[in-house]
Design a protein around this motif. Structure first.
Motif, mmCIF file in Angstrom:
data_model
loop_
_atom_site.group_PDB
_atom_site.id
_atom_site.type_symbol
_atom_site.label_atom_id
_atom_site.label_comp_id
_atom_site.label_asym_id
_atom_site.label_seq_id
_atom_site.Cartn_x
_atom_site.Cartn_y
_atom_site.Cartn_z
ATOM 1 N N MET A 60 -42.067 -60.620 27.435
ATOM 2 C CA MET A 60 -42.770 -59.511 28.561
ATOM 3 C C MET A 60 -43.937 -58.716 27.733
ATOM 4 N N HIS A 61 -44.122 -59.373 26.423
ATOM 5 C CA HIS A 61 -44.990 -58.170 25.734
ATOM 6 C C HIS A 61 -45.586 -58.906 24.558
ATOM 7 N N VAL A 62 -46.779 -59.487 24.608
ATOM 8 C CA VAL A 62 -47.436 -60.230 23.442
ATOM 9 C C VAL A 62 -48.858 -59.607 23.471
ATOM 10 N N HIS A 63 -49.760 -59.808 22.416
ATOM 11 C CA HIS A 63 -50.863 -59.908 22.218
ATOM 12 C C HIS A 63 -51.832 -61.196 21.724
ATOM 13 N N PHE A 64 -52.552 -61.765 22.382
ATOM 14 C CA PHE A 64 -53.093 -62.842 21.945
ATOM 15 C C PHE A 64 -54.654 -62.579 21.537
ATOM 16 N N THR A 88 -41.821 -70.185 27.333
ATOM 17 C CA THR A 88 -42.673 -70.863 28.494
ATOM 18 C C THR A 88 -43.417 -70.022 29.434
ATOM 19 N N THR A 89 -43.215 -68.550 29.308
ATOM 20 C CA THR A 89 -44.019 -67.796 29.901
ATOM 21 C C THR A 89 -44.210 -66.430 28.972
ATOM 22 N N VAL A 90 -45.513 -65.795 28.831
ATOM 23 C CA VAL A 90 -45.711 -64.805 28.173
ATOM 24 C C VAL A 90 -46.652 -63.715 29.057
ATOM 25 N N LEU A 91 -46.586 -62.753 28.828
ATOM 26 C CA LEU A 91 -47.154 -61.574 29.075
ATOM 27 C C LEU A 91 -47.918 -60.930 28.310
ATOM 28 N N THR A 92 -49.472 -61.088 28.371
ATOM 29 C CA THR A 92 -50.425 -60.511 27.300
ATOM 30 C C THR A 92 -50.879 -59.307 27.667
ATOM 31 N N MET A 93 -50.842 -58.283 26.737
ATOM 32 C CA MET A 93 -51.453 -57.242 26.961
ATOM 33 C C MET A 93 -52.880 -56.930 26.878
ATOM 34 N N PRO A 94 -53.477 -56.076 27.734
ATOM 35 C CA PRO A 94 -54.795 -55.938 28.078
ATOM 36 C C PRO A 94 -55.891 -55.144 27.042
ATOM 37 N N ASN A 95 -55.142 -54.690 25.824
ATOM 38 C CA ASN A 95 -56.016 -54.203 24.957
ATOM 39 C C ASN A 95 -56.826 -54.886 24.029
ATOM 40 N N THR A 96 -57.328 -55.660 24.807
ATOM 41 C CA THR A 96 -58.469 -56.644 24.157
ATOM 42 C C THR A 96 -59.864 -55.903 23.863
ATOM 43 N N HIS A 307 -45.484 -59.299 19.891
ATOM 44 C CA HIS A 307 -46.351 -60.192 18.869
ATOM 45 C C HIS A 307 -47.785 -59.575 18.786
ATOM 46 N N ALA A 308 -47.944 -59.061 17.812
ATOM 47 C CA ALA A 308 -49.304 -58.372 17.250
ATOM 48 C C ALA A 308 -50.089 -59.023 15.971
ATOM 49 N N PRO A 309 -50.814 -59.914 16.158
ATOM 50 C CA PRO A 309 -51.441 -60.753 15.144
ATOM 51 C C PRO A 309 -52.652 -60.008 14.626
ATOM 52 N N HIS A 310 -52.789 -59.910 13.183
ATOM 53 C CA HIS A 310 -53.677 -59.158 12.408
ATOM 54 C C HIS A 310 -54.183 -60.168 11.076
ATOM 55 N N THR A 311 -55.314 -59.965 10.673
ATOM 56 C CA THR A 311 -55.790 -60.839 9.684
ATOM 57 C C THR A 311 -55.123 -60.443 8.135
ATOM 58 N N ALA A 312 -54.673 -61.221 7.148
ATOM 59 C CA ALA A 312 -54.423 -61.083 6.060
ATOM 60 C C ALA A 312 -55.225 -59.842 5.299
ATOM 61 N N GLY A 324 -48.727 -53.324 13.734
ATOM 62 C CA GLY A 324 -48.281 -54.651 14.419
ATOM 63 C C GLY A 324 -47.803 -55.734 13.316
ATOM 64 N N ILE A 325 -47.119 -56.548 13.894
ATOM 65 C CA ILE A 325 -46.467 -57.991 13.059
ATOM 66 C C ILE A 325 -46.427 -58.839 14.371
ATOM 67 N N VAL A 326 -46.364 -60.130 13.928
ATOM 68 C CA VAL A 326 -46.356 -61.322 14.802
ATOM 69 C C VAL A 326 -44.733 -61.500 14.995
#
Length: 428
Positions: A60-64, A88-96, A307-312, A324-326
């Motif tokens: 219910m809570h990911v960031h792509f 098989t289903t993810v909800l992507t958050m709107p803070n893009t 799930h909150a990806p960031h660059t190295a 954030g962390i993945v």
């Protein structure tokens, strides 16, 4: 040609099924769930002996990070990470960047995810325009475009009157509000839990009250408006009591806990390591243990990753790095290792927390259920596999997580989305 999954232990929370059965899939629909299905020559067979066969996991809570920050993640790499993690289903958050606050961007994400075709990506709409907290987004337009929920994740809507109006719209349209609970006026530059650890390493702390105050406010607003409220990434011991009392009062509220909050404490933090910086922060052992108790009791009924990806390069800045962390590719293994093997929850409950409960909260009855006639979204999980987590193995773009080298038990070995095998551990 049918796809038949044989000899697996089927865990299906909606029917309370926990037994060794076969599953037959025709097209994208489950056509039979029973013992002793006999394949014909043309059928494809998956032998799931010794494995759990569960409804496809729902996060219910990911960031792509798509649109706008695709150097961190995009819909394709995020979908690959999701499939590898059994989702098989993810909800992507709107803070893009730009914020998903209009139907056009909802459609952009939907179209792109369908082109990728590895997982169902449901785009959440922001509560306010640009997430600035001043004016409501085009909520009705986004609802018509298919958003499953609204959220201001990454921050709270501090204007209670504006938030109440959004909740009324959500209630009238029967979609939930996903609440990031953070009193921004109390954060005061904090970067980790306020406590002995922050004092010892000289970093500014974030108190439990930052989260608890907004949780209480949001629950009151949900009760007043009749909205369905879901508390994201609960991290404090007080959130257990706040949520428990709200449920006992009959308020329509649920809560999630992320793996990093039920596995780690502030004592695990390595000074200067940005992979331990997340919001809300990992807190004390007392907080973690109360979250585990809440999961054991069903006070918290969802496990999500945030799930909150960031660059190295970003995370190399230590506690000056972004929060954030993945988590998509480690969630199931951590939940099994830390909650099931310790006896806090059963495998069937794990399936509920990671599939059917999210589906129920979202009002998506076709998901989170592997009964006959349902969509063939299925996760096959081998509880016997022991392995070490290594970021180099990840399918997503980013590697920011604090579990490098951690030994876990249990692993997703196949993910079936709409009747198609989209992840196979022997191939991918």
């Amino acid at each position: 040609m049918s796809l038949i999954i044989k000899n697996g232990r089927v865990l299906n929370p909606p029917t309370n099924t926990n037994e060794i059965l076969d599953i037959k899939i025709d097209g994208n629909i489950i056509s039979a769930v029973q013992a002793g299905i006999v394949p014909v020559f043309s059928d494809e067979v998956i032998d799931a002996e010794g494995c759990y066969v569960m409804p496809g996991l729902i996060d219910m809570h990911v960031h792509f990070r798509d649109p706008g920050q695709t150097e961190k993640e995009d819909i394709e790499t995020g979908s690959k990470a999701a499939a590898r993690g059994g989702f098989t289903t993810v909800l992507t958050m709107p803070n893009t960047k730009p914020v998903v606050d209009n139907p056009e961007l909802v459609k952009y994400v939907s179209d792109k995810s369908q082109q990728v075709g590895l997982t169902r990506v449901l785009q959440v709409g922001s509560v306010t325009k640009g997430m600035e907290g001043k004016e409501l987004s085009d909520l009705k337009g986004m609802i018509d475009a298919g958003i499953p929920a609204i959220s201001e994740d990454g921050k709270s809507v501090m204007d209670s009157g504006l938030y109440r109006e959004a909740m009324k719209i959500a209630a009238a349209n029967d979609i939930p509000v996903l609440a990031h609970c953070e009193d921004i006026n109390l954060v005061q530059g904090g970067v980790m839990n306020m406590g002995a650890k922050s004092e010892s390493i000289g970093e500014k702390g974030i108190s439990n009250a930052v989260e608890n105050i907004i949780e209480a406010r949001d629950i009151m607003l949900a009760e007043e408006t009749g909205a369905t409220l879901h508390l994201c990434h609960c991290s404090t011991k007080e959130s257990y009591q706040i949520l428990k009392e709200a449920k006992e009062a009959g308020i329509n509220v649920s809560g999630e806990v992320c793996p990093h909050h039920f596995t780690l404490t502030e004592d695990d933090i390595v000074a200067g390591d940005g992979n331990y910086k997340m919001n809300p922060p990992i807190r004390t052992k007392e907080d973690r243990d109360k979250l585990r108790q809440g999961l054991a009791e069903g006070v918290f009924e969802v496990i999500s990753t945030d799930h909150a990806p960031h660059t190295a390069e970003e995370k190399a800045k230590g506690f000056a790095s972004p929060f954030g962390i993945v988590g998509l590719e480690t969630s199931a293994s951590l939940a099994y290792s830390e909650l099931v093997l310790t006896g806090l929850i059963t495998p069937l409950t794990m399936a509920a927390y990671m599939s059917s409960n999210p589906a129920r909260i979202l009002g998506r009855e076709e998901l989170g259920d592997i009964s006959e006639g349902k969509v063939a979204d299925i996760t096959i999980f081998d509880p016997s596999i022991e392995y070490e987590i290594h970021a180099a193995d990840f399918a997503g773009k980013s590697r920011n997580m604090p579990y490098e080298g951690r030994k876990v038990t249990g692993k997703v070995i196949k993910t079936i989305y709409g009747g198609r095998v989209v992840y196979d551990s022997e191939i991918n």
